[in-house]
Scaffold this active site. Sequence first.
Site, PDB file in Angstrom:
ATOM      1  N   HIS A 381      62.477  14.729  13.046  1.00  0.00           N
ATOM      2  CA  HIS A 381      63.597  14.230  13.721  1.00  0.00           C
ATOM      3  C   HIS A 381      65.035  14.829  13.374  1.00  0.00           C
ATOM      4  CE1 HIS A 381      61.569  10.047  14.319  1.00  0.00           C
ATOM      5  NE2 HIS A 381      61.214  10.771  15.238  1.00  0.00           N
ATOM      6  N   GLU A 382      65.290  15.890  13.863  1.00  0.00           N
ATOM      7  CA  GLU A 382      66.712  16.541  13.687  1.00  0.00           C
ATOM      8  C   GLU A 382      67.792  15.769  14.389  1.00  0.00           C
ATOM      9  OE1 GLU A 382      68.154  19.092  11.597  1.00  0.00           O
ATOM     10  OE2 GLU A 382      69.937  17.803  12.402  1.00  0.00           O
ATOM     11  N   HIS A 460      66.174  16.028   4.956  1.00  0.00           N
ATOM     12  CA  HIS A 460      67.050  17.243   4.882  1.00  0.00           C
ATOM     13  C   HIS A 460      68.508  16.978   5.447  1.00  0.00           C
ATOM     14  CE1 HIS A 460      63.906  20.508   4.253  1.00  0.00           C
ATOM     15  NE2 HIS A 460      63.290  19.480   4.061  1.00  0.00           N
ATOM     16  N   GLU A 461      69.309  17.484   4.609  1.00  0.00           N
ATOM     17  CA  GLU A 461      70.813  17.346   4.680  1.00  0.00           C
ATOM     18  C   GLU A 461      71.017  15.840   4.314  1.00  0.00           C
ATOM     19  OE1 GLU A 461      69.592  18.563   7.818  1.00  0.00           O
ATOM     20  OE2 GLU A 461      69.433  20.798   6.858  1.00  0.00           O
ATOM     21  N   GLU A 485      65.310  28.604   3.043  1.00  0.00           N
ATOM     22  CA  GLU A 485      65.827  29.085   4.323  1.00  0.00           C
ATOM     23  C   GLU A 485      66.940  30.061   4.050  1.00  0.00           C
ATOM     24  OE1 GLU A 485      66.895  25.073   4.188  1.00  0.00           O
ATOM     25  OE2 GLU A 485      68.187  25.201   6.010  1.00  0.00           O
TER      26      GLU A 485
END
Lengths: 685, 685
Positions: A381-382, A460-461, A485
Amino acid sequence: MPDANNYKITALLFAALMLACSASAMEVVSPDGRIVFAVNLDADGKPHYSISYGVETVIAESRLGIRFKDHAGVEESMREVAVERRSSDSVWQQPWGERRDVRDHYNELMVKFASAVGPERHFALRVRVHDDGIGFRYEVPEQSYYDEVDIVDELTEFDLPRAATAWWIPGRGWNRYEELYRTTPIDDVSLAHTPVTLRLASGTHISLHEAALIDYSGYMLDQRRPGVFQTNLAPRSDGVRVKARTPFVTPWRTIQISPDAVGLLNSNLILNLNEPNVLGDVSWVEPGKYVGIWWAMHLGINTWGSGAKHGATTANAERYIDFAAENGFDGVLVEGWNTGWDGSWFDNGSVFSFTEPYADFDLQAVSDYARKNGVRLIGHHETSGHVSNYESQMSAAYDLYESLGIRQVKTGYVADGGQMQRVDANGVTHYEWHDAQFAVNHFERVLTEAARRKISINTHEPVKATGLRRTYPNWISREGARGQEYNATWAKPNPPEHNVLLAFTRLLGGPMDFTPGIFDLLHQGPDSGFRVQSTLMHQLALYVVLYSPVQMAADLPENYGRYPDAFEFIVHVPTDWEESIALTGGVGDYVAFARKERDGDDWYLGAITDEEPRAISIPLDFLDAGRDYVATIYRDGDNADWKTSPYDYVIEERQLDHSTSLELLLAAGGGAAIRFRPAEKAEQQ
Amino acid sequence: MPDANNYKITALLFAALMLACSASAMEVVSPDGRIVFAVNLDADGKPHYSISYGVETVIAESRLGIRFKDHAGVEESMREVAVERRSSDSVWQQPWGERRDVRDHYNELMVKFASAVGPERHFALRVRVHDDGIGFRYEVPEQSYYDEVDIVDELTEFDLPRAATAWWIPGRGWNRYEELYRTTPIDDVSLAHTPVTLRLASGTHISLHEAALIDYSGYMLDQRRPGVFQTNLAPRSDGVRVKARTPFVTPWRTIQISPDAVGLLNSNLILNLNEPNVLGDVSWVEPGKYVGIWWAMHLGINTWGSGAKHGATTANAERYIDFAAENGFDGVLVEGWNTGWDGSWFDNGSVFSFTEPYADFDLQAVSDYARKNGVRLIGHHETSGHVSNYESQMSAAYDLYESLGIRQVKTGYVADGGQMQRVDANGVTHYEWHDAQFAVNHFERVLTEAARRKISINTHEPVKATGLRRTYPNWISREGARGQEYNATWAKPNPPEHNVLLAFTRLLGGPMDFTPGIFDLLHQGPDSGFRVQSTLMHQLALYVVLYSPVQMAADLPENYGRYPDAFEFIVHVPTDWEESIALTGGVGDYVAFARKERDGDDWYLGAITDEEPRAISIPLDFLDAGRDYVATIYRDGDNADWKTSPYDYVIEERQLDHSTSLELLLAAGGGAAIRFRPAEKAEQQ
């Protein structure tokens, strides 16, 4: 477990000692007597504290207090009204973790303050002093003068020694934490995200951070005047730092203290200061290794968006599933499976659907194929930080994943503009920092929603890690630093020291989904400027050094076939541990860890160095005494160097035992990875 | 004055050119054509701008916009509704200053935006492009959707070249600006107070700052992501950045641009972007030199507080007045004259009375004695940042000073805790940053109140200088950087490069009361660690280099008697100028200025260097052609060195004219000061 009788005697003696001291100084001392935390009020009724470690002052007299927007704060004109003391020594267990048993041993002081003049105000300072450091927090009870308060500043100061080296990342952007670490005199630290790690002139190492960041804003360490740092809370979009309602407690402000660098890595302070698991049975939270459709996008081979290079196709996903099944991996991550990736999603997360797959990705078929092969699909899920868009779809999205048997979701909050987006009832968009109260609460909502469907979250973030994995064991990992990355095609790669620095800074907060294991180190060619700045052995060592219960083998499956003997280590290395020991290291220079697998007898060792080659000597006294081990050693070859010979490596077997001291040669940017098997079991295999 | 006809033709051509361009790009170009400012909207209606300088991109595509707390902001979903263009070329005069005539020559573009979707919103961007840089500001007109708005963020971004060297001070504490300047790659700038000066890889120099900071909060330059900086407005105590009511305008965001370092110093951009004098006749604002009871406190010889070492006694003040009168100084500052200095005034300004002198200081007698001797007492108001205490006494305090004939007041806002204090109607104390809206408005109230009594203000611990001396010519000077006091006994002294760096950073904002002229450079003995890190000649040169209309001779009177020949320069040097020219320099390395006295023919030159000795060659073409000058040169001797021989100096006379090129040898930490008198006048003296 500690000797119970011994403990009681110590505790009694200690309590007596405390009574003798408390009248004058309100001190509390660590169980081993080395750390002393003292609380006092100055002539203006301003609460202060200080910390000493042996003969050394670690924090000189520093202010405490909280300021409110419309009300008198709890910062001056206070008096002490009660002092409570407590000692505790217990052991609790992690459902997964770098160790199973965690000892939580501390002496506690709670000082209750009330206003001496002005409106009637109350607060308490609760302090827990462990042998490995200190946590203290504010507790604001119900009281007549206010119930709802807007916090506009938290005055907690840290008056630190001026002669110290600091390792830190700048607090700019209040977002992502994806920065190279700086090594500077303490005076050059202006605004820094925590953990901030410091080496004092004496050699004592400390790290400042926080634990249990719940319903509050994260703080940055702000050098307000030379040597004096203050908690600078990330503001909410309305400018207030925190909206609170009595009774409330703040996160713990933590100071880990150790005579040496590795002592920080062996500390359980952050976890111990978090509340126990609130989710009950969490046997559905599954550590493990995964591969995924991800690195190919960073290399430009595939795209997240649709079209000829779309990575998330049914066929490609099944190819990854086959590879995972063949090599015993547990999960396959597929990014770019859902619609929304075709525009400028970087700063507009409202485009994403979390239930609608692209036409060339048959979600049901892929997840069925995965399960048939003993592998689980990992959801993705971005959100690009558009929290409103995500929250409006969250239940449906998790329901969908639950129905497909998906147990883990990687979430993302890229938000290239720097902040999360929240749309209010009037349609007005508000911009919220990743570490301010709104985001902190959003992440908690995500964990709760996900837990209802037995889903774990790898953020993430994210907001920084403050040990909440203890309370929410489905917060299985997160990013929150410059990961692998950055070694792809769009940034200056991480220098060799970066991974060593991560161990002594970011990882103090908790697990990181760094995504190690790139085997094609020169992926853009030797002269492109884009590459991985490590040897191949360093990549293997990262699986042991940078703890995460979920570890990716990040490279393209085809690249692992080029070095099958090295890949064997990744196939074997576990991600869940019975015990972990940081053996030796220097911040930013090198570090070595030994970890014992859970439910097994094998030990693993990982050691990495920065740009300097090093010889390190490691006593193997962590191994069971009286037992022979077969060690499979994956080490840099004699001519290895990350720049010139990253693939010069040696894999060798040796018989070793706990009396051995192992000499390891680490190349520039190199590393070593070792699997120790009890000899009797190795022979059976 | 520019040739009027020539100008008109240029303007016409220019207007035609603009019409041709505007349909595509909304560009505006500097009069000399080198600087181009372009405005555009992206597909989401987000306004952006960029700046080029010749072939060089100085600011790449960067966002514009303002966010409000409860309302939709003016940042996206906008459309262009009107474009207005204007050119202007005029000359205005400074009542005092580094030059009398200031040319203000620019092309202006105003783009009016309205919402494309969402609530109806309007704002305009006004851009003025001068040959020496750019100013742009937001203008928010009256509109139906809102009248009162809380600004929570200003989005103005500066996407700067990544290969640049930056000179900056950290934005920590948002207070005082009393920091050593850092010289770093731009990537290492996290949060910085402006002016921030940069040298790009091409050699182009730029400086980012703001002009006309009125009823708004100052911004810090915040590197939100690599290379992309944003205006980070200082928050008010309630967390909101600015409270505004339509119509309002923001301060100008300024970017000075120059092909070389000294070009920045010759720019009038900041002044030109401020509004003209609103005070009318300001002939009562008096530049001049002063001495005072001040340095003795920093050395510990005297105290501000009462007692045996009290500095502000009637007798001591009269001694200083005698010294001032003998040497032609205009003012005598007396600090510590008023009650309140005996407790912990550093963080509690409520203790101060601004009308009650200490018993051993006869205010009336001292001011009478001063005026009888042709000298004026300079008032002193240390508030310690307790603005409420000060504002409650301000009228009475200025009335008192007016009645005594006092024309100038040095104010102070030490606030050691870091913030100003404001007590509201409910008795709740709020803490306000020195550069946030409350403080900005307080300083304006001070100027207005003082102007009514013909009093000028020299603010210490001020908000940064943004050119408001044009609008309020009674804001005669201010501190706002690490001044001479850091060379006393309580801090690490300023290194030799510091004064050079000041010229290229802090002084770009406006005059600084640095207080030069310490003659007893080794005041605590050669091995104390406390000293002035310059040669004696460097101290003289500062009177020319670091512009202020009021300049102190900061040392104890008795110390000037030890070098009477050098002291002569301080006696002669003016503080008000007809013209000023930065001749040569490199940021942080060295700098030389020539200035011509007002209402006279003499020129003065000051040159200083950092820790490196240097030979600099200065063409004297600023002198009147065809006129002979007698130059009195105060220069470092051949063996001078700030460390070992700070008193090795030579004073010599030479006949020079405008065709001469003067070779100056500056010692390590050294300087040179020169007085040029027309030969015919020099002979008369």
